[in-house]
Enzyme design. Structure first.
Site, PDB file in Angstrom:
ATOM      1  N   LYS A  16      -7.012  37.503 -38.714  1.00 29.33           N
ATOM      2  CA  LYS A  16      -5.128  36.924 -38.606  1.00 29.33           C
ATOM      3  C   LYS A  16      -5.177  35.915 -39.377  1.00 29.33           C
ATOM      4  O   LYS A  16      -4.070  36.077 -39.746  1.00 29.33           O
ATOM      5  CB  LYS A  16      -4.819  36.423 -36.939  1.00 29.33           C
ATOM      6  CG  LYS A  16      -4.672  38.546 -36.078  1.00 29.33           C
ATOM      7  CD  LYS A  16      -3.786  37.384 -34.891  1.00 29.33           C
ATOM      8  CE  LYS A  16      -4.492  38.879 -33.946  1.00 29.33           C
ATOM      9  NZ  LYS A  16      -4.351  39.909 -34.547  1.00 29.33           N
ATOM     10  N   LEU A  18       9.788  41.863 -33.040  1.00 27.63           N
ATOM     11  CA  LEU A  18       9.981  42.878 -32.321  1.00 27.63           C
ATOM     12  C   LEU A  18       9.329  44.368 -32.741  1.00 27.63           C
ATOM     13  O   LEU A  18      10.093  45.747 -32.386  1.00 27.63           O
ATOM     14  CB  LEU A  18      11.264  43.968 -31.651  1.00 27.63           C
ATOM     15  CG  LEU A  18      12.060  41.896 -31.647  1.00 27.63           C
ATOM     16  CD1 LEU A  18      13.324  42.402 -31.036  1.00 27.63           C
ATOM     17  CD2 LEU A  18      11.213  42.257 -30.123  1.00 27.63           C
ATOM     18  N   GLY A  47       2.122  42.812 -38.203  1.00 32.45           N
ATOM     19  CA  GLY A  47       2.850  40.686 -38.056  1.00 32.45           C
ATOM     20  C   GLY A  47       2.003  40.139 -38.532  1.00 32.45           C
ATOM     21  O   GLY A  47       2.858  39.092 -39.024  1.00 32.45           O
ATOM     22  N   ASP A  48       0.917  39.802 -38.768  1.00 32.01           N
ATOM     23  CA  ASP A  48       0.476  38.681 -40.249  1.00 32.01           C
ATOM     24  C   ASP A  48       1.159  38.424 -41.261  1.00 32.01           C
ATOM     25  O   ASP A  48       1.315  37.675 -42.289  1.00 32.01           O
ATOM     26  CB  ASP A  48      -1.389  39.222 -40.418  1.00 32.01           C
ATOM     27  CG  ASP A  48      -2.133  38.710 -38.914  1.00 32.01           C
ATOM     28  OD1 ASP A  48      -1.890  38.012 -38.175  1.00 32.01           O
ATOM     29  OD2 ASP A  48      -2.977  39.700 -39.095  1.00 32.01           O
TER      30      ASP A  48
HETATM   31  O1  RIB Z   1      -3.650  41.182 -37.165  1.00 31.79           O
HETATM   32  C1  RIB Z   1      -4.588  42.271 -37.316  1.00 31.79           C
HETATM   33  C2  RIB Z   1      -6.083  41.619 -37.302  1.00 31.79           C
HETATM   34  O2  RIB Z   1      -6.323  40.978 -36.158  1.00 31.79           O
HETATM   35  C3  RIB Z   1      -6.926  42.537 -38.060  1.00 31.79           C
HETATM   36  O3  RIB Z   1      -7.467  41.877 -39.493  1.00 31.79           O
HETATM   37  C4  RIB Z   1      -8.625  41.950 -37.190  1.00 31.79           C
HETATM   38  O4  RIB Z   1      -9.912  41.306 -38.237  1.00 31.79           O
HETATM   39  C5  RIB Z   1      -7.997  41.035 -36.137  1.00 31.79           C
HETATM   40  O5  RIB Z   1      -7.892  39.143 -36.304  1.00 31.79           O
END
Ligand code: RIB
Length: 294
Positions: A39, A212, A242-243
């Protein structure tokens, strides 16, 4: 102004499967790929691809330096990433035919931070800078402490959520970004609007953002709530969406965009990310996001 991102770097082992494996089941995968993830690293790449300077504070095992090189190639300042002895963090990720995933984490180098290490890495940070944090590294309380003492602004994405997140000084966050599960665990409530009201009561100085999934995102700032529906796209893999949202949202806020524009840009970036496989490999460039928004 610099974004310091104290975050995980994982090696993602991605298995495409017809469905997520059930208890007691043995299932053959259709393919296996090894890619940069975590993340933390994903969010650093998203901030960088959105065009904002980001220094990643992280650690990785010596056999996985290719992952650091990839972060650098994607525009992240990796001068504060340390290569250490021992295993890197890694994630075993199943992705099913609907693009949904389930993830097993091994912390590895992401769990090896001491207060001294964090103080050294943040020695030049000041009140003009941001500290971005997720919940895949150890010693978050120390990171909060150092950032607060320096007057840095804090953006926190408590993913994956754990019970001890509630003990952190969340009222000191300038921005708190949660998904529905994290919001529920934090507030004890399920209805997104009620969650926002509750969290706004607890953290009145904080901009609250709730993602959401396929229903879009909400933002509460002071007493105002902003909504954005998700864009309709063909889903290949939701890993890292999400990231991508978090990185693009923070970069847009720093760029001075208004609340609606921040939500629009972050939702567009997240929508593009789910159309491709992998976490970091699917994070779009700023030009692709602008094109979608047009
Ligand atoms: O949010 C996705 C990430 O969650 C992936 O890349 C994995 O490494 C975990 O950390």
């Amino acid at each position: 102004m610099t974004v310091y991102n104290f975050g995980s770097i994982n090696i993602d082992l991605i298995y495409r499967v017809p469905h997520l494996v059930k208890p007691g089941e043995t299932l053959s995968s259709r393919s296996m790929d090894t890619v940069l993830g975590g993340k933390g690293a994903n969010q650093s790449v998203a901030v960088a691809r959105a065009g904002t300077l980001v220094k990643h504070v992280g650690r990785i095992g010596g056999s996985d330096q290719w992952a650091v090189q990839q972060m650098a190639d994607l525009g992240v300042d990796v001068s504060l990433v340390e290569v250490i002895e021992g295993p890197s963090g890694h994630a075993i990720i199943q992705v099913d035919d609907a693009g949904e995933n389930s993830i097993i984490l091994h912390g590895g180098a992401n769990q090896s931070f001491s207060r001294d290490v964090l103080e050294n890495h943040l020695v030049n940070a000041n009140e003009a800078d941001w500290l971005l944090i997720q919940n895949e590294c150890n010693n978050l309380a120390e990171a909060f402490d150092i950032a607060i003492a320096k007057g840095m602004r804090i953006a926190f994405n408590p993913a994956p959520m754990t019970a001890d997140v509630r003990d952190l000084p969340l009222h000191k966050c300038d921005v708190l970004i949660v998904n529905e599960t994290e919001a529920e665990l934090l507030s004890g409530l399920t209805d997104p609007d009620a969650v926002l009201v509750e969290l706004a009561k607890r953290y009145p100085q904080t901009q609250l953002v709730m993602t959401l999934g396929s229903k879009g995102a909400l933002l509460q700032s002071e007493s105002q709530v902003y909504r954005r529906d998700a864009m309709s796209v063909e889903v290949v893999d939701t890993t890292g969406a999400g990231d991508t949202f978090v990185g693009y949202f923070l970069a847009s806020l720093i760029d001075g965009l208004d609340h609606e524009a921040c939500l629009n840009r972050a939702c567009a970036a997240a929508a593009l990310s789910v159309t491709k496989a992998g976490a970091t490999p699917s994070i779009p460039a700023a030009a692709e996001v602008e094109a979608l928004l047009q």
